[in-house]
Every structure is written in C-alpha cells, then in structure tokens.
Design an enzyme around this catalytic site. Structure first.
Site, PDB file in Angstrom:
ATOM      1  N   LYS A   1      79.429  21.570  95.041  1.00 19.19           N
ATOM      2  CA  LYS A   1      78.154  21.280  94.362  1.00 19.19           C
ATOM      3  C   LYS A   1      78.482  20.773  92.975  1.00 19.19           C
ATOM      4  CE  LYS A   1      73.705  21.731  95.294  1.00 19.19           C
ATOM      5  NZ  LYS A   1      73.103  21.655  96.631  1.00 19.19           N
TER       6      LYS A   1
HETATM    7  P1  NAD Z   1      63.548  17.251  94.198  1.00 16.05           P
HETATM    8  O1  NAD Z   1      64.002  17.058  92.811  1.00 16.05           O
HETATM    9  O2  NAD Z   1      63.357  16.059  95.076  1.00 16.05           O
HETATM   10  O3  NAD Z   1      62.161  18.062  94.214  1.00 16.05           O
HETATM   11  C1  NAD Z   1      61.978  19.280  93.565  1.00 16.05           C
HETATM   12  C2  NAD Z   1      60.491  19.604  93.610  1.00 16.05           C
HETATM   13  O4  NAD Z   1      60.279  20.902  93.045  1.00 16.05           O
HETATM   14  C3  NAD Z   1      59.624  18.634  92.784  1.00 16.05           C
HETATM   15  O5  NAD Z   1      58.442  18.355  93.518  1.00 16.05           O
HETATM   16  C4  NAD Z   1      59.285  19.446  91.549  1.00 16.05           C
HETATM   17  O6  NAD Z   1      58.077  19.039  90.923  1.00 16.05           O
HETATM   18  C5  NAD Z   1      59.162  20.820  92.169  1.00 16.05           C
HETATM   19  N1  NAD Z   1      59.194  21.904  91.194  1.00 16.05           N
HETATM   20  C6  NAD Z   1      59.958  22.038  90.091  1.00 16.05           C
HETATM   21  N2  NAD Z   1      59.618  23.152  89.429  1.00 16.05           N
HETATM   22  C7  NAD Z   1      58.612  23.720  90.134  1.00 16.05           C
HETATM   23  C8  NAD Z   1      57.830  24.891  89.967  1.00 16.05           C
HETATM   24  N3  NAD Z   1      58.014  25.697  88.905  1.00 16.05           N
HETATM   25  N4  NAD Z   1      56.882  25.186  90.892  1.00 16.05           N
HETATM   26  C9  NAD Z   1      56.682  24.373  91.957  1.00 16.05           C
HETATM   27  N5  NAD Z   1      57.398  23.251  92.170  1.00 16.05           N
HETATM   28  C10 NAD Z   1      58.352  22.939  91.264  1.00 16.05           C
HETATM   29  O7  NAD Z   1      64.581  18.292  94.851  1.00 16.05           O
HETATM   30  P2  NAD Z   1      64.880  18.507  96.402  1.00 16.05           P
HETATM   31  O8  NAD Z   1      66.019  17.639  96.778  1.00 16.05           O
HETATM   32  O9  NAD Z   1      63.613  18.468  97.167  1.00 16.05           O
HETATM   33  O10 NAD Z   1      65.470  20.000  96.380  1.00 16.05           O
HETATM   34  C11 NAD Z   1      64.625  21.148  96.377  1.00 16.05           C
HETATM   35  C12 NAD Z   1      65.437  22.368  96.812  1.00 16.05           C
HETATM   36  O11 NAD Z   1      66.010  22.109  98.109  1.00 16.05           O
HETATM   37  C13 NAD Z   1      66.611  22.721  95.912  1.00 16.05           C
HETATM   38  O12 NAD Z   1      66.814  24.119  95.948  1.00 16.05           O
HETATM   39  C14 NAD Z   1      67.790  22.029  96.601  1.00 16.05           C
HETATM   40  O13 NAD Z   1      69.040  22.602  96.281  1.00 16.05           O
HETATM   41  C15 NAD Z   1      67.421  22.283  98.051  1.00 16.05           C
HETATM   42  N6  NAD Z   1      68.060  21.375  99.018  1.00 16.05           N
HETATM   43  C16 NAD Z   1      67.915  20.020  98.919  1.00 16.05           C
HETATM   44  C17 NAD Z   1      68.491  19.206  99.888  1.00 16.05           C
HETATM   45  C18 NAD Z   1      68.306  17.720  99.905  1.00 16.05           C
HETATM   46  O14 NAD Z   1      68.713  17.080 100.891  1.00 16.05           O
HETATM   47  N7  NAD Z   1      67.689  17.114  98.910  1.00 16.05           N
HETATM   48  C19 NAD Z   1      69.258  19.779 100.930  1.00 16.05           C
HETATM   49  C20 NAD Z   1      69.366  21.164 100.995  1.00 16.05           C
HETATM   50  C21 NAD Z   1      68.753  21.948 100.035  1.00 16.05           C
END
Ligand code: NAD
Length: 437
Positions: free
Chosen positions: A126
């Site tokens: 990561k």
């Molecule tokens: P992203 O940046 O695309 O989206 C994050 C979202 O969370 C946004 O809509 C943001 O506005 C929202 N957010 C931030 N603070 C918030 C709050 N206080 N309350 C509610 N919503 C809030 O990120 P992502 O890629 O969707 O990742 C989200 C989670 O999923 C993370 O934990 C990441 O590690 C995990 N993840 C992502 C992937 C991937 O393929 N992108 C894969 C596995 C896990």
C-alpha cells in the site's frame, strides 16, 4: 525476530524503533490486534508469527513539487511492501491528508491477507501521499504523481510492486504513473500499475470491480440468510469508486437504496433513491448533497437506520463501540478497508444478529480484477467485460464459501475465518521457502 546486529526484539535495533511508532497508529494497532487473534487461533509458532506480521520494506520519500503559484512544497509519501513471499506486492495508492506510515502499513497488511485469501500470486502493498487532492489543480496532481513515481522507480516494477487506485486517486493518476515509468524504461510498460484507462491496456470491468464484488457478496449473504434480494433495502456510506458501484450493482439486482452519504453529507428516500439520476447529479455537482429527490439526514444517524444491507464504503473505523449496539442492518458489507473497530466487532459478534462480510473478502473484487489486468498486460490479452466479471464472481464465490464454511465448522466469526485461511496460506508459503540464509 532479529533486529539489526542481532538485537533482541523490543530491546534495540530496527524492531524496537519501528514497532512502537507503528503501534501508536490506531489503524495499525487494529490490524495488529486482528493478526494476534488469528495467530493465537492458528497456534502459529513465535518465529512464523513475527515473519508473517512485519512488513518486508518501508519506503518513505519526500516529494517536492512546484505549486501553481510558484511556491515549492514538499509532500511526504510512503510505500509499504508487506510480503514478497508469494509474488510481487500489490495494492493501492492513497492521496489523503491523514496518510501516515502506520495507516499505510495496516492497509498493506490487509492487502496481504486479501491476496492470499483470493489465492492471487501477490503479497500486499500500500502507498500514499499526505495531501489534499481536492484542493490541488490537475497540473499539481500530475507533478506530484510523476515525481512520486520517479522516487519509487528503484523499488517498484511489474515483478516487484504494482500499484492501483485507492482513496483520492483514479485512472488518470495511474495513467501518469504508467507514462512516467514507461518513459524511464524507454517503452510502454502497462503492467507497472493496474486500474489504468482502457486506452492504456486497462481491464474492462476494473473500475466497477470492487463495488460489484461488494454487492455480489451482499446478495450471496442475503441468500444464505434465507432472504430475497429483489426488494431488499440498502444504505451505503461513501459514493466514490467503491460506494457508487456498490449502489449501481445493488440497484441492478432490484435492491432499494434508501440512503447514501459522502464527505458532503447524507441523503435519504424511504421509497428508494433513483440511482441513475443520483449518478448524474454527482457527475454534475461532485457530491450527493443537494440531490432534489431526497431528504437530508444526519450522516451518523444514516448508519443506524433499519435496512437489510449496510455497506460502509468510505473510511476506516466508522463502526465503533458507540454505534455498533444501535445498528439495525442484517448484513454489514465492508466495502472500505478497516471500517469496523475491534471493540465494535466484539459487540456485533456478541449480538450475533448481523452477518458480517469482512473487508478482506468483501472488497477483494478490486485486487482480483487488478490481477486479471496484470495477467492480460503480460499476455497481451484483451478480455471482454463479461469474461472479467464472470471470472471475478467465480473467485469471489469460491472464497466466500470457504470462509462461511470454516466459520460454521469452528463456530468463529467470519473475519477470524477469512484471516485464518489467509495467514495459514502465507505461513505455509514461508515454511516452504524456508529461511534465507
Ligand atoms: P474514493 O476516493 O473514490 O471515494 C471515497 C468516498 O468516501 C467519497 O465519496 C468521499 O466523499 C467519501 N467520504 C469521505 N469522507 C466521508 C465521510 N466522513 N462520510 C461519508 N463519506 C465520506 O475512494 P474509494 O476508492 O471508493 O475507496 C473507499 C474505501 O474502499 C477505502 O477504504 C479504500 O481503501 C477501499 N477500497 C478501495 C478499492 C478500489 O478499488 N478503489 C479496493 C478495495 C478497497
């Protein structure tokens, strides 16, 4: 474990410097507590326990860039390569103000378990840069990304460490990384990252893979609980990559999306949100706030409303000892990494009425399709989206069945079962390779 110059762990040397500072980070403390529970359950010997737990490499760099106003600003970036035992390290790159080495280490550790559980030929990695991407221009983000990639070149490669999008990063960031690395090598190297645009040999289906997997497993859990999917209800926290695709796939199954939130606030509609219109609204305005066909609701209260599926898809540590007793969902589908604290986990396990799909399997769709992308890049294949999604569902289904069977057989929580399968796999690989020299 021996530190530098044969020092005892906990007395002096690398171990005693790194360990306490990592343990001060609450996300790492959480990952370490989960690991210790699993190691106890597996009765792992002390030597394997230490070898499985601690990362192979911590890389921290400073990333100086020129801001648009002419100032030079230095950012701090990290990459943790947790395990190289079963293949290159694989995992996302995060741009967020709260990024620090402890959090990145925890996320790298969870990636190792996720890859092992899915039986992918990767270890976990990561990375992240402490920055606020929402306050930066496209030019600043490009300079930051390219300089970070240059700083990382000695430590990354398609056979060493492969990054992907995570919070605050996207396929454009991956395109700049591909270009920087490829320019350095003198030819296109698409396998250096995954989650690239399709026109740079990204994979069909990668963008929606994580959210699709969350929804697919949530519907499986509904089936296992004897409930029908069509007409079930869901609440989703986060409307970024994972949250928005979780919402779309659930809606395509006929699930009513009662409420969603993002950093701007939370919205609610008793009859179910019109997902197409909501996506258009977010594409236009950048957030869910202000969507006309919904009421606003307190974001904390949103998580405690009655529903079949609650999917936290934004941040870590949002299901806590305070709100766990008040959750009114039957399925907790952990789209985010680390959304449930160990205290909340204990409360939910004692309640026994919430089917938890733990993060290491729930959001494994992303890394699984990243693996497909990496394979396609090496072989110059271009699989169709249908092929990708079918293969993804097959692997997710297999891992989910393994986890739920093991949990039933040993009467243990799903999280413990999932991590036990994964850590056993890593420990066995380490045993087979032996200890060098
Ligand atoms: P992203 O940046 O695309 O989206 C994050 C979202 O969370 C946004 O809509 C943001 O506005 C929202 N957010 C931030 N603070 C918030 C709050 N206080 N309350 C509610 N919503 C809030 O990120 P992502 O890629 O969707 O990742 C989200 C989670 O999923 C993370 O934990 C990441 O590690 C995990 N993840 C992502 C992937 C991937 O393929 N992108 C894969 C596995 C896990």
């Amino acid at each position: 474990m021996r530190g530098f110059a044969g020092c005892n762990p906990g007395e002096s040397g690398l171990h005693s410097i790194v360990k306490p500072s990592l343990l001060q980070n609450p996300v790492f403390a959480m990952a370490a507590e989960q690991f210790d529970q699993v190691a106890d359950f597996l009765d792992l010997g002390e030597d394997l326990r230490e070898r499985c737990k601690w990362p192979k490499r911590f890389i921290s760099v400073t990333v100086p860039i020129r801001r648009d106003d002419g100032r030079t600003e230095v950012f701090f970036g990290h990459r943790v390569q947790h395990h190289l035992t079963r293949g290159p390290t694989k995992g996302g790159l995060r741009y967020h103000p709260a990024v620090d080495l402890g959090e990145i280490t925890a996320l790298a550790m969870w990636m190792t378990w996720k890859c092992a559980l899915m039986d992918l030929p990767f270890g976990g990695g990561k990375g992240g840069i402490a920055c606020d991407p929402r306050s930066m221009s496209a030019g600043e983000l490009e300079r930051l990304t390219r300089r970070f990639t240059m700083e990382m070149i000695p430590f990354i490669g398609p056979e060493t460490d492969v990054m992907a999008p995570d919070v605050g990063t996207n396929e454009q960031i991956m395109a700049w990384m591909t270009d920087t690395y490829s320019t350095h090598m003198g030819h296109l190297v698409p396998s250096i990252v995954t989650g690239k645009p399709l026109n740079l040999q990204g994979s069909a289906g990668r963008t929606r893979a994580t959210g699709h997997g969350v929804a697919f497993l949530a519907s499986n859990a509904l089936h296992q609980s004897g409930k029908t999917v069509d007409g079930a209800s869901a609440i989703v926290q986060g409307f970024g990559n994972v949250g928005s695709h979780t919402v779309s796939t659930l809606a395509s199954y006929g699930v009513r999306i009662l409420g969603v939130s993002d950093v701007s606030g939370a919205i609610w509609n008793d009859r179910g949100l019109d997902v197409q219109k909501l996506r258009k609204h977010v594409a236009r305005t950048g957030s869910v706030a202000g969507f006309k066909e919904a009421e606003t609701i307190d974001p904390g209260q949103l998580l405690q409303q009655p529903c079949d599926i609650l999917a936290p898809c934004a941040l870590d540590r949002v299901i806590t000892a305070e709100n766990a007793p008040h959750l009114r969902c039957s399925i907790l589908a952990e789209g985010a990494n680390g959304p449930t604290t160990p205290e909340a986990d204990r409360i939910l396990n004692a309640r026994g009425d919430v089917f938890i799909i733990p993060d290491v399997i729930c959001n494994a769709g992303g890394v699984t399709v990243s693996y497909f992308e990496w394979v396609q890049n090496f072989q110059h294949y271009l699989w169709t989206e249908r092929e990708v999604i079918t293969r993804l569902e097959t692997l997710l289904q297999k891992a989910f069945t393994q986890v739920t069977r093991m949990a039933k057989r040993h009467k243990i929580p799903h999280r413990l079962a999932a991590q036990a399968i994964a850590i056993r796999t890593v420990a066995d690989a380490k045993n087979s390779r032996g200890l060098f020299p």
